[in-house]
Write a protein that holds these residues in place. Structure first.
Motif, PDB file in Angstrom:
ATOM      1  N   UNK B 233       0.830  -1.201   0.000  1.00 59.24           N
ATOM      2  CA  UNK B 233       0.000   0.000   0.000  1.00 59.24           C
ATOM      3  C   UNK B 233       0.863   1.248   0.000  1.00 59.24           C
ATOM      4  N   UNK B 234       0.276   2.350  -0.492  1.00 55.43           N
ATOM      5  CA  UNK B 234       0.971   3.627  -0.369  1.00 55.43           C
ATOM      6  C   UNK B 234       0.601   4.188   0.987  1.00 55.43           C
ATOM      7  N   UNK B 235       1.583   4.464   1.827  1.00 56.18           N
ATOM      8  CA  UNK B 235       1.291   4.975   3.155  1.00 56.18           C
ATOM      9  C   UNK B 235       1.499   6.473   3.278  1.00 56.18           C
ATOM     10  N   UNK B 236       2.288   7.034   2.363  1.00 55.15           N
ATOM     11  CA  UNK B 236       2.496   8.474   2.410  1.00 55.15           C
ATOM     12  C   UNK B 236       2.874   8.978   1.040  1.00 55.15           C
ATOM     13  N   UNK B 237       2.425  10.165   0.696  1.00 59.30           N
ATOM     14  CA  UNK B 237       2.776  10.734  -0.612  1.00 59.30           C
ATOM     15  C   UNK B 237       2.735  12.244  -0.528  1.00 59.30           C
ATOM     16  N   UNK B 238       3.857  12.871  -0.942  1.00 55.20           N
ATOM     17  CA  UNK B 238       3.904  14.332  -0.929  1.00 55.20           C
ATOM     18  C   UNK B 238       5.155  14.775  -1.675  1.00 55.20           C
ATOM     19  N   UNK B 239       5.553  16.046  -1.511  1.00 54.90           N
ATOM     20  CA  UNK B 239       6.787  16.490  -2.151  1.00 54.90           C
ATOM     21  C   UNK B 239       7.963  15.834  -1.454  1.00 54.90           C
ATOM     22  N   UNK B 240       9.098  15.806  -2.136  1.00 57.40           N
ATOM     23  CA  UNK B 240      10.253  15.103  -1.571  1.00 57.40           C
ATOM     24  C   UNK B 240      10.729  15.782  -0.301  1.00 57.40           C
ATOM     25  N   UNK B 241      10.652  17.099  -0.251  1.00 60.94           N
ATOM     26  CA  UNK B 241      11.069  17.809   0.957  1.00 60.94           C
ATOM     27  C   UNK B 241      10.210  17.417   2.142  1.00 60.94           C
ATOM     28  N   UNK B 242       8.901  17.386   1.908  1.00 55.65           N
ATOM     29  CA  UNK B 242       7.992  17.016   2.992  1.00 55.65           C
ATOM     30  C   UNK B 242       8.277  15.614   3.508  1.00 55.65           C
ATOM     31  N   UNK B 243       8.351  14.675   2.567  1.00 56.14           N
ATOM     32  CA  UNK B 243       8.477  13.278   2.988  1.00 56.14           C
ATOM     33  C   UNK B 243       9.803  13.030   3.709  1.00 56.14           C
ATOM     34  N   UNK B 244      10.870  13.629   3.206  1.00 59.14           N
ATOM     35  CA  UNK B 244      12.184  13.333   3.796  1.00 59.14           C
ATOM     36  C   UNK B 244      12.436  14.120   5.075  1.00 59.14           C
ATOM     37  N   UNK B 245      12.013  15.364   5.109  1.00 56.61           N
ATOM     38  CA  UNK B 245      12.386  16.172   6.269  1.00 56.61           C
ATOM     39  C   UNK B 245      11.287  16.317   7.298  1.00 56.61           C
ATOM     40  N   UNK B 246      10.015  16.068   6.898  1.00 57.63           N
ATOM     41  CA  UNK B 246       8.942  16.111   7.894  1.00 57.63           C
ATOM     42  C   UNK B 246       7.990  14.947   7.639  1.00 57.63           C
ATOM     43  N   UNK B 247       8.464  13.734   7.799  1.00 57.88           N
ATOM     44  CA  UNK B 247       7.600  12.592   7.494  1.00 57.88           C
ATOM     45  C   UNK B 247       6.409  12.538   8.438  1.00 57.88           C
ATOM     46  N   UNK B 248       5.277  12.137   7.904  1.00 56.61           N
ATOM     47  CA  UNK B 248       4.088  12.026   8.736  1.00 56.61           C
ATOM     48  C   UNK B 248       3.849  10.597   9.188  1.00 56.61           C
ATOM     49  N   UNK B 249       3.962   9.655   8.260  1.00 60.62           N
ATOM     50  CA  UNK B 249       3.651   8.272   8.601  1.00 60.62           C
ATOM     51  C   UNK B 249       4.784   7.679   9.437  1.00 60.62           C
ATOM     52  N   UNK B 250       4.430   6.922  10.487  1.00 56.45           N
ATOM     53  CA  UNK B 250       5.451   6.329  11.350  1.00 56.45           C
ATOM     54  C   UNK B 250       6.457   5.460  10.586  1.00 56.45           C
ATOM     55  N   UNK B 251       6.008   4.786   9.523  1.00 58.18           N
ATOM     56  CA  UNK B 251       6.939   3.965   8.756  1.00 58.18           C
ATOM     57  C   UNK B 251       7.958   4.844   8.049  1.00 58.18           C
ATOM     58  N   UNK B 252       7.473   5.920   7.453  1.00 55.56           N
ATOM     59  CA  UNK B 252       8.380   6.851   6.789  1.00 55.56           C
ATOM     60  C   UNK B 252       9.364   7.416   7.797  1.00 55.56           C
ATOM     61  N   UNK B 253       8.826   7.728   8.965  1.00 55.19           N
ATOM     62  CA  UNK B 253       9.684   8.259  10.023  1.00 55.19           C
ATOM     63  C   UNK B 253      10.810   7.274  10.334  1.00 55.19           C
ATOM     64  N   UNK B 254      10.453   6.004  10.436  1.00 57.17           N
ATOM     65  CA  UNK B 254      11.449   4.983  10.734  1.00 57.17           C
ATOM     66  C   UNK B 254      12.471   4.865   9.609  1.00 57.17           C
ATOM     67  N   UNK B 255      11.994   4.923   8.376  1.00 60.10           N
ATOM     68  CA  UNK B 255      12.894   4.839   7.214  1.00 60.10           C
ATOM     69  C   UNK B 255      13.896   5.985   7.211  1.00 60.10           C
ATOM     70  N   UNK B 256      13.381   7.176   7.442  1.00 55.76           N
ATOM     71  CA  UNK B 256      14.247   8.352   7.420  1.00 55.76           C
ATOM     72  C   UNK B 256      15.238   8.294   8.574  1.00 55.76           C
ATOM     73  N   UNK B 257      14.766   7.822   9.720  1.00 56.34           N
ATOM     74  CA  UNK B 257      15.654   7.696  10.868  1.00 56.34           C
ATOM     75  C   UNK B 257      16.796   6.739  10.610  1.00 56.34           C
ATOM     76  N   UNK B 258      16.545   5.700   9.820  1.00 56.94           N
ATOM     77  CA  UNK B 258      17.618   4.734   9.608  1.00 56.94           C
ATOM     78  C   UNK B 258      18.436   5.017   8.355  1.00 56.94           C
ATOM     79  N   UNK B 259      18.245   6.186   7.776  1.00 57.61           N
ATOM     80  CA  UNK B 259      19.030   6.552   6.598  1.00 57.61           C
ATOM     81  C   UNK B 259      20.489   6.764   6.961  1.00 57.61           C
ATOM     82  N   UNK B 260      21.345   6.264   6.084  1.00 59.51           N
ATOM     83  CA  UNK B 260      22.771   6.496   6.284  1.00 59.51           C
ATOM     84  C   UNK B 260      23.249   7.420   5.187  1.00 59.51           C
ATOM     85  N   UNK B 261      23.563   8.646   5.532  1.00 60.03           N
ATOM     86  CA  UNK B 261      24.133   9.534   4.527  1.00 60.03           C
ATOM     87  C   UNK B 261      25.395  10.164   5.085  1.00 60.03           C
TER      88      UNK B 261
END
Lengths: 278, 324, 339
Positions: B233-261
């Motif tokens: 399923x699609x759990x979140x959809x928005x502009x790239x800035x929104x999704x990466x820097x202010x994620x709303x869905x807890x899964x997105x939040x977890x994904x962004x938190x575990x990003x290695x850059x």
């Protein structure tokens, strides 16, 4: 624990395997047990000559009144015995050589070269040649067949072993301290074993055919009943006597045998591979 | 008012292999690519259904997979009910696809220009010579010069082969380009070049782009919008800035938190080192699929599956936190 | 003032745990009696580095850089063409048989592919039993099972859930944890982790790296981390060695290399690695440098075809890895270093 796993997967085996096993089993029963139950002996002549299949003689009779079913039942053991023994010998020898030459690089050129040379031998002429020079026994035929049949499987196994050897889990096993012997027996042979088993199953049929052809050509004694000997005599007399069942019976038996083994062969991999089971 | 370029409605695709339980790859998925020039990155981990989505949009689902319900409308026409002839026009002319494995599936006995020329002749009315001319132009457009157009695929490096695949995808000037992990097998520098090439061609040709990947960071600079997929399923959809820097869905939040850059990792490792309770919990069968792993989960999450709704302007989330 | 400061040394010279010297590995392209010499691939060229106890060194490079081959030489899975690897002063070339088993006890590997590094026919328990039996020397079946269970808990798995399963019944993250547990079975001192998280989902990577770090601290491990991802190298290691086409082109402390790289190749991969900076979307470049052509010619720098700073000396002289910035122990193999 492993035996329980295998028997469970035999129960789940495909329809092809069950049908194939059924056919092969039926033929084995005929050959092993038939002689005790069939009322006629293979050498008993009778007055019922040139009889097409009837209830009394399910496979018909030949020009001297021999019951063909009895001949098939009695004559089968040499064919089956030689077929199975030579296929088994070839598969085992091929497996051994294939694994050794695939795993140990240094021996490769030698074993490969040997296999290559043997592959060029024409098996049937060789057998006929030997048959004319030495007293033909089942052992001799088995020996020559093993000699001629092992190279193809060893190449196949060798290729597979080389592919398995490069898989990361083999390196992982070495790093874990497993000895080469353990790696070969617990990791490599189980991976390539099914191919050898499949080859064995398919080769039995081929070996039986070769033996029958030899008997048909008169190598050995055509007066001793065997599947090939039936054809030896039927080829001479059946046509102008119109006894089509005389030729059909041995041909059909061998065809069914080959079919049965082929069906089993296709299903062997499924039984041996855990990934396909669960 | 013109129809959306691509509109996916309630698409459900499942796989039912022999002797095994069936698995739903995508469930009631709906989203739209509104117009040309719209670029969307679809991010998901393995098992999220992202590749199935790409294949489904091209109607490339083969048994044991099958499309159970839903529609895929391209400019108003449902792909899934097209005849084979119409599909042949649809694929390559309207929508084309660049797969990850494509660069290794090029025909070893065809020259690179032949690959493109054949796409042109098979899916349009162009003649052979027109097709050949066009293929040379396209190859030069993607950075492969004239001298190499008659070379074979194996004579090129991975990055160059992927350029050939991109040229094939652009050959008939489609309106939508779907790319599924086209750069995963490439080195990071070549990866940037290929992404740069895709971006360039997308804006030059006025295409829309659907870029499927498991690495959200490569979408930086490539797409304007991002959709996050989880368990079909699609759990979140928005502009790239929104999704990466202010994620709303807890899964997105977890994904962004575990990003290695590079450059932004102070404290991330120490935080991750605090041992958590055992393994990842399984995907929930009832209610919100993420509820077993979600730290915000409450009663409603366990019983009711959240729908993808517009929580704020331009921000779509499938989560009860925003569903008041 | 102590004697060290008087003599000008800043710290006492440490003895490396592992010392790689002038390692060269060549693969011949064609096997045959008549084809020698010409068709050689030099996968590793004159690689030298040291690793000290309790540190994490990252070997960073892309495919074809030779990093995996170096790892395999360290694990005694491949014999080098020339050069030496010394563990605690003992040359690997000189050991065999029982001494090799001792070495394997101390130096273990975590493999990259969480699927292919397991035999599909053995359960998790059976797979982990081998190092416990062969390297740790335990023969009692119950004890082996206990040790296996303890190892699995240590890596964050529930033993009862996992021991009896086959590899295909576990997820990628779980398999990789089993890989780590297996590597720890013999209580090693040095771990070679070959791209341990590359084949895992994005959300799993940080967790597995964090696990490695926790284990490193609790067991006082030394780790060589092989990776192509600079972000993993940054988060885990104190030093980085950058490899390109078989050579080490840069070596030094992590933060220095990533903030002020000396070698143009390091700079190149740094610039192409996405960073996701808030408010600053990167601008993708579709053309960056020349097409890579592996240079088997010994003359000149192998990076020259792609280097925008190349001068004439770069075509004639192969640069050697030398100290460029003394204070930071920062080495680079470049005639025109950036710093």
């Amino acid at each position: 624990m492993r035996i329980r796993r295998i028997s469970r997967s035999i129960k789940n085996a495909s329809l092809a395997a069950k049908v194939g096993s059924g056919i092969v089993l039926a033929i084995f029963v005929l050959v092993l047990v038939g002689p005790f139950f069939i009322p006629y002996g293979p050498y008993d002549t009778s007055s019922v000559i040139d009889s097409p299949p009837t209830l009394a003689h399910p496979f018909g009779t030949d020009y001297l009144g021999h019951d063909i079913m009895s001949q098939i039942a009695w004559g089968g053991d040499s064919s089956l015995l030689v077929g199975i023994a030579s296929a088994l010998g070839a598969a085992l020898l091929g497996l051994l050589v294939g694994v050794v030459s695939g795993y140990y690089d240094r021996l490769q050129p030698l074993l490969d070269g040997g296999a290559d040379i043997i592959l060029t031998f024409p098996s049937l002429p060789l057998l006929i040649l030997f048959g004319s020079m030495f007293p033909v026994t089942d052992l001799l035929i088995t020996g020559i067949l093993v000699f001629v049949l092992w190279p193809p499987i060893s190449r196949s196994i060798r290729a597979q072993v080389m592919s398995v050897k490069s898989r990361p889990y083999i390196e992982s096993a070495k790093v874990s301290g497993m000895t080469n012997r353990e790696i070969l027996t617990r990791l490599v042979i189980p991976e390539v074993g099914p191919i050898a088993i499949a080859y064995f199953v398919l080769t039995v049929a081929a070996a039986v055919v070769i033996v029958t052809v030899l008997q048909f050509l008169g190598v050995g004694n055509p007066d001793i009943v065997s599947w090939g000997s039936i054809l030896y005599w039927s080829q001479q007399f059946a046509f102008y006597r119109g006894d089509w069942w005389w030729i059909l019976a041995p041909g059909l038996i061998i065809t069914l045998l080959a079919l049965g083994f082929a069906l089993i062969g296709f299903s062997v991999e499924e039984i041996m591979n855990p990934r396909l089971r669960t | 008012m013109c129809a959306d370029l691509l509109k996916v409605t309630d698409l459900t695709i499942e796989y039912a292999p022999k002797n095994r339980p069936s698995k739903t790859a995508i469930e009631k998925l709906s989203f739209a690519v509104p117009s040309s020039g719209y670029t969307l990155g679809v991010v998901g981990e393995s098992g999220s259904g992202k590749t199935t989505l790409g294949l489904g949009i091209m109607d490339l689902i083969e048994p044991p997979g099958r499309t159970v319900t839903g529609s895929v409308e391209f400019m108003g026409r449902n792909i899934l009910s097209m005849s084979p002839a119409e599909l042949r026009r649809y694929r390559w002319q309207e929508v084309s696809m660049v797969f990850q494995s494509a660069m290794n599936s090029l025909n070893p006995v065809k020259t690179v220009s032949n690959h493109i020329a054949e796409v042109i002749t098979e899916h349009s009315d162009a003649t052979k010579s027109e097709a050949k001319e066009k293929s040379i132009r396209l190859l030069s457009d993607v950075g492969i010069n004239r001298q190499r157009v008659n070379d074979y695929a194996h004579e090129f490096s991975g990055g160059m082969r992927q350029r050939v695949v991109i040229a094939m995808a652009l050959a008939l000037s489609p309106k939508l380009l779907i790319a599924d992990e086209p750069t995963s097998a490439l080195d990071v520098v070549v990866q940037e070049q290929i992404l740069g090439l895709i971006k360039e061609k997308v804006s030059e040709y006025g295409l829309s782009l659907l870029f499927i990947t498991h690495e959200i960071s490569i979408l930086d600079g490539l797409v304007d919008n991002v959709a996050v997929m989880f368990a079909g399923e699609i759990v979140e959809m928005s502009t790239i800035d929104n999704v990466v820097f202010e994620p709303l869905h807890p899964y997105t939040e977890m994904l962004i938190d575990s990003l290695l850059t590079v450059g932004s990792n102070s404290g991330k490792l120490s935080k991750a080192m605090i041992p958590t309770e055992g393994l990842r919990s399984p995907i929930a069968a009832v209610g919100c699929k993420y509820s077993n792993r979600c730290k915000y989960a409450f009663d409603r999450c366990k019983n009711e599956r959240p729908l993808l709704k517009e929580a704020e302007f331009g921000r779509w989330v499938a989560c009860h936190k925003y569903n008041k | 003032m102590n004697t060290a400061e008087v003599s000008g040394e800043t710290e006492p010279k440490k003895i490396p745990l592992l010392e790689v010297s002038k390692l060269n590995v060549e693969f011949s392209k064609q096997k045959g009696f008549l084809n020698r010499g010409r068709n050689v691939i030099r996968a590793v060229r004159n690689v030298s580095f040291e690793i000290f106890e309790s540190e994490i060194l990252s070997l960073v490079g892309e495919s074809g850089s030779g990093k995996t081959t170096v790892a395999r030489c360290i694990m005694a899975l491949k014999a080098p063409t020339s050069g030496s690897i010394k563990y605690k002063g003992v040359d690997l070339n000189s050991i065999g048989g029982k001494k090799l088993l001792d070495y394997r006890r101390d130096v273990q590997m975590i493999f990259q592919d969480p699927f292919e590094s397991f035999s599909p026919r053995l359960t998790v328990l059976e797979t982990i039993s081998y190092p416990i039996r062969r390297l740790a020397g335990e023969t009692n079946r119950t004890k082996i099972r206990d040790i296996a269970a303890k190892l699995l808990s240590e890596v964050g798995l529930v033993p009862e859930d996992v021991l009896h399963k086959f590899p295909h019944q576990l997820s990628g993250g779980e398999r990789q944890r089993v890989n780590i547990a297996k590597a720890l079975a013999s209580n090693p001192k040095l771990l070679v982790a070959d791209e341990p998280v590359t084949m895992l989902d994005a959300s799993q990577r940080l967790n597995v790296l964090a696990l490695l770090m926790r284990l490193k601290q609790s067991r006082n491990l030394t780790i060589i981390l092989i990776t192509h991802d600079l972000a993993s190298a940054q988060i885990m290691s104190s030093r980085i060695a950058v490899m390109y086409l078989g050579r080490i082109v840069e070596l030094g402390p992590t933060n220095v290399i990533l903030s002020e790289p000396c070698h143009p190749y390091t700079q190149m991969i740094l610039q192409s690695t996405p960073r996701l900076i808030p408010g600053h979307r990167r601008v993708l470049r579709s053309t960056i440098a020349g097409e890579e052509r592996p240079d088997y010619d010994d003359r000149g720098c192998s990076f020259r075809p792609r280097c925008k700073y190349a001068t004439s000396i770069c075509s004639s002289n192969d640069p050697i890895l030398e100290l460029k910035r003394n204070q930071q122990q920062h080495f680079a193999a470049c005639h025109n270093p950036l710093h």
